[in-house]
Structures are given as C-alpha cells and as structure tokens.
Design a protein around this motif. Structure first.
Motif: not given
Length: 536
Positions: A308, A368, A349, A347, A335
């Motif tokens: 992540d 996650t 982001r 993830n 993504n």
C-alpha cells in the motif's frame, strides 16, 4: 547496499546490513518530555536495528554536541530519533551541515509513537525506513552553492576579513540537478519548466537553473522529469526503491504492509486525535516537504512490490496544492493498469483531507490486509525509464490497452499520415533512436519504439510539416515487449527513365500537387533524376 541485496533476497538480515553503515542517535530533549517515552525500552528495541545506539540529551539545543558526535564518524548517514517537527529538523540539519551534507541526516519522529499506540516494535519499523534512506543518501551527490558574503555593521573588522577570505557554501533544498542525464534532451525538453507553477525553474539556453526564493519545494518538477535528471534531495529514486523494497520484504507476521507519504502538516493531522484508531505496525510514515513529489514512479514501484502507498495531503488551503495534479492522475493510471491486468491490487491512493478530519481512521480504512508475495520482482534501477518499465512489466505483462492522462510516465508519438512526407528529419534528431526510418527495397517506413522514447519533443520540433505530435499516452504491451510500432509506410518514387531512386512517393506527390494548384503540370519533370533531366 548493492543491488544484489535490494530485490527478492532482501530479508530479515536487511536491517543489520544497512544499519552497520549508519549512526543512530536518540535525542532525549525537554521537548519530548510530554511524549511519555520509555527511554530504556526505546534504547533496547533500537539496538535490534543497530548495535551502537547513542543516547544523548538536548542535542537540538546544543549543535556543538551533535557536531562532536559526527566529527570523526564515517557512517553513510545519521538517523536522529527525536522530535521531527520543522523547527527540530532545521536545528539538526544546521548542526551537522558543516560536517556532512544535509540529506545524510534523517529524523525519525518520536511523536509517531503516539500514532502507533506506544508500540515500540511498530515504531522501530518507521526508524528502519529512515535508516534505509540515510544509508542510500550518498548515492545522490548534492552540489553546494556558493553563498555571497554580506557585510553587516554588527561584525568586527577581524570577523569581516576572515569571512571575506573564506569560501562560503550552503546546500539548497531545491531539486538536485544532474546535468549529465539532462544533456541529451535539454535542447527541446521543457517538462520541468512547464511542471513548475511558481516560475522557480528556468531554462536558459542549455542550462537549467532554480530560483531558491520562488521554489516551494513541492517536487512537481522532479515527478515530471522523464529521465531522472532532477532528484528529490531528501528522497532520490534510489532511496525510494530501497525504501519500498525494504517495506515489502518485512516479516510475514505483518498482515498489512504500506507506507504513508505526507508533509509536516500531515504528521500533525495524524497525531492530533488521541482516541482515534492507531496505525498498524506494518505501516511506515515518511515525511516529505510536499506530497506533490509523490508521482508515477512511487505508485508504479509500490504496485510492483504489492504494498500500500498512500499520499496524505491534509490542507486544502496549502499554496502547494496546485502541484498535486500530476500525482493525482498518476495514482489513477496505475490503479487502472492493475485493474486491467486483473491482479490483486494494493491500495495506491492520493488522499486529500482536512486536518480537522479523523485522519487516522481514514488511513486505516484505506490500508488493505493481504498475503505477502513469496518473491519480489527484480527492478532495474539503471535509469528512471528502465525502472518504470521493469516495474510496469511485473504488474501488466501482456496487457494490451491504451492509457492516457496528465500523470502518464510514458508517451506516444502520433504521426499525421496525410501530411508526413517520410523525410526522416524526426529520426535524425531522436537522441534514443526511438524513431527509425526504415529503408526497404521498394518502400520507406517510420517506426516507433515506445520503450526507448525519452519524451523530449525533439522529433516534434524538427518536423518541417508539423506532422509529429508527442502526447502522454502508452500501451503496457508495447513498452514491455519492446515493440516497434509502424507509424507510416510508403512506396519509393523512381525515375521514369532510368528507374533510379528519387525519394518517398508521398513527398514528390506533395510537390506535384502544390505545382498543379498553380496551373503548372510538371509530372514528367518531377519524376526524373538529375542525370536524366540533364539529358533532355
């Protein structure tokens, strides 16, 4: 640490290997008294990372003490475990700047103990990430800048002459510029200049300069540089890869693995909620001057390593906010690649929030749980482009789908087949031979190799017909397989009498068309070679 220890075989011995080259100092200062730190326990747990840990008091208030600690030290870096706010970081840096470059000094923020619920093992993971950064700081050489002496009425005559005869130097926080990587492309490339929203990056002929007064340290120019000529002075490409690989290689006891990149305000946002859920022990917090410096390289490598990566921007009023567009688009593109590849997705982001929000709960929701992969991909750090390509190959092998967007780390060259004359001007100026003019027996062709393209715009500038257009777009399949993409193909024009080669058919057709619009029929003359024309 060599490349042989930074890929799949970087396991539980990595911390000992790295820390043997780093100095670890615990700063017990009065500013940290409210943190309720168990100093003995902290010292004990940190010894697992480094056998020689120095515990000292208030070096933030005693620059001389810090200078003494590093005076005869030949470590590759110094990690200070202490208060990591902007004021303390400035004190630590200035205290050691006369001995070592400032990017060698890492500050592991003691305040984050609260974010980990006073879990010292979890905090150790965060310290280890700083050790990795410090250990690889020497791989980016910072050039000191000469500082002009300014006379002041408060100095004595003796001090004046001493200062005037000395060489005054200082380091800058602006991106580190590696001219050797920029030289092949600088004539036409303008990525760094266009990425800067503050006018701090200037291109004067074949030289890139930075205005320290205008630079906001957002890092957007570093993110948009396609060849690694610009590097973040506190987190270079090499440091980033080793940081992410170290996090990905942690013990399988961690059900979550990840890194949160944020700024000083982001740290405050994480720390302000005492009753909020705590950060998991397998998640590290890495402070940067601005998360606008988190871009396609960060997201692509994190996706390849299946960890992540969250970039936390906590303040909508920040003047650097305008620079986030590249990173925002890059996270969306990565993504989408993972989604198209139909593989388990970490993830990736960019989280934009407010300091008043429940930031820790938001971060926990974004992390996650996953099973750690048995083997990590071996990443090629030979260049930024090669690193991006090898990371892409591990997450999107065989994906045949086009991606476009501002945050794209690769480009596509499109050719207007109606106006292109296959003159070869574009292929002659391409510094990487990404565009090639292919001369076959009866035809001419222009092919493009996306993996080689340096995104420098040289071909676009050289085209006399304005038929070339460079855009932010790519297809993973073409990049990974080193595909040569046919852009245009045409037959050769030959002499009507002797059959000798004249040039691309479309070029002569264009000339004939231009003449015919003016009522001139020169067909029989145009399609003759020089020798045959002279025999008429």
């Amino acid at each position: 640490m060599s490349r042989s220890t930074t890929s799949a075989n970087l396991g539980s011995d990595s911390a000992e290997c790295i820390s043997s080259d780093c100095r670890l100092i615990i700063d017990v200062c009065k500013h940290s008294e409210t943190l309720k730190v168990d100093w003995d326990k902290l010292n004990l747990t940190l010894k697992e990372l480094a056998p020689d840990v120095t515990v000292t008091r208030s070096i933030c208030e005693s620059p001389i003490r810090l200078a003494e600690l590093v005076k005869d030290d030949y470590s590759r870096g110094v990690v200070i475990v202490g208060c990591g706010d902007a004021d303390h970081f400035r004190r630590y840096r200035h205290a050691g700047a006369s001995k070592i470059p400032p990017n060698y000094i890492e500050v592991a923020d003691l305040r984050l103990l609260n974010a980990y619920g006073h879990d010292y093992d979890a905090f150790n993971f965060n310290v280890e990430l700083h050790i990795v950064r410090a250990a690889h700081a020497s791989e980016l050489h910072l050039q000191p800048k000469h500082k002009p002496f300014q006379f002041s009425n408060t100095v004595s005559r003796r001090q004046f002459f001493r200062a005037a005869t000395a060489t005054l130097e200082e380091y800058s926080d602006t991106p580190a510029y590696q001219s050797r990587l920029c030289a092949p492309y600088i004539k036409y490339c303008t990525h760094c200049v266009s990425a800067c929203h503050y006018g701090a990056v200037r291109k004067d002929g074949l030289v890139i300069t930075f205005d320290d007064d205008k630079c906001n340290l957002c890092g957007a120019c570093v993110v948009d540089c396609p060849n690694g000529a610009l590097q973040n002075p506190n987190l270079s490409d090499v440091q980033l890869v080793n940081l992410l690989e170290s996090a990905a290689s942690e013990s399988t006891d961690y059900s979550r693995r990840g890194i949160i990149f944020t700024c000083d305000q982001g740290i405050w946002a994480i720390l302000k909620q005492e009753s909020a859920p705590k950060l998991p022990k397998g998640v590290g917090v890495v402070k940067m001057s601005c998360v606008a410096a988190v871009g396609s390289l960060h997201y692509m490598v994190a996706a390849a390593l299946n960890i992540d990566l969250l970039a936390l921007c906590p303040n909508s009023l920040c003047k650097r906010k305008v620079a986030l567009n590249l990173g925002r688009s890059a996270s969306e593109i990565v993504n989408n690649i993972v989604k198209e590849a139909k593989r388990p997705s970490p993830n990736i982001r960019l989280i934009e929030t407010e300091i008043k929000d429940d930031v820790v709960s938001l971060l926990n929701q974004a992390l996650t749980p996953k099973t750690i992969a048995d083997r990590l991909p071996v990443l090629d750090t030979g260049s930024k482009r090669r690193l991006l390509t090898t990371a892409l190959s591990s997450i999107a092998s065989g994906v045949d789908f086009g991606f476009k967007g501002v945050g794209s780390p690769f480009c596509n060259v499109s050719v207007d087949t109606d106006t292109c004359t296959l003159c070869g001007a574009c292929s002659r100026v391409c510094p990487e031979n990404a565009l090639e003019s292919i001369d076959e027996i009866s035809s001419l062709a222009l092919v493009f190799t996306p993996e080689k393209c340096s995104f420098c715009y040289a071909c676009e500038a050289a085209c006399p017909e304005h038929s070339i257009h460079v855009e932010r777009a790519f297809n993973p399949k073409e990049l990974i397989e080193d595909v040569k993409v046919m852009k245009i193909k045409d037959s050769k024009a030959t002499c009507l009498k002797c059959g000798g080669y004249l040039g691309p058919a479309r070029k002569l057709e264009k000339v004939e068309k231009l003449l015919s619009t003016n009522g001139v029929d020169m067909h029989n003359h145009i399609y003759l070679c020089v020798y045959c024309k002279s025999q008429r």
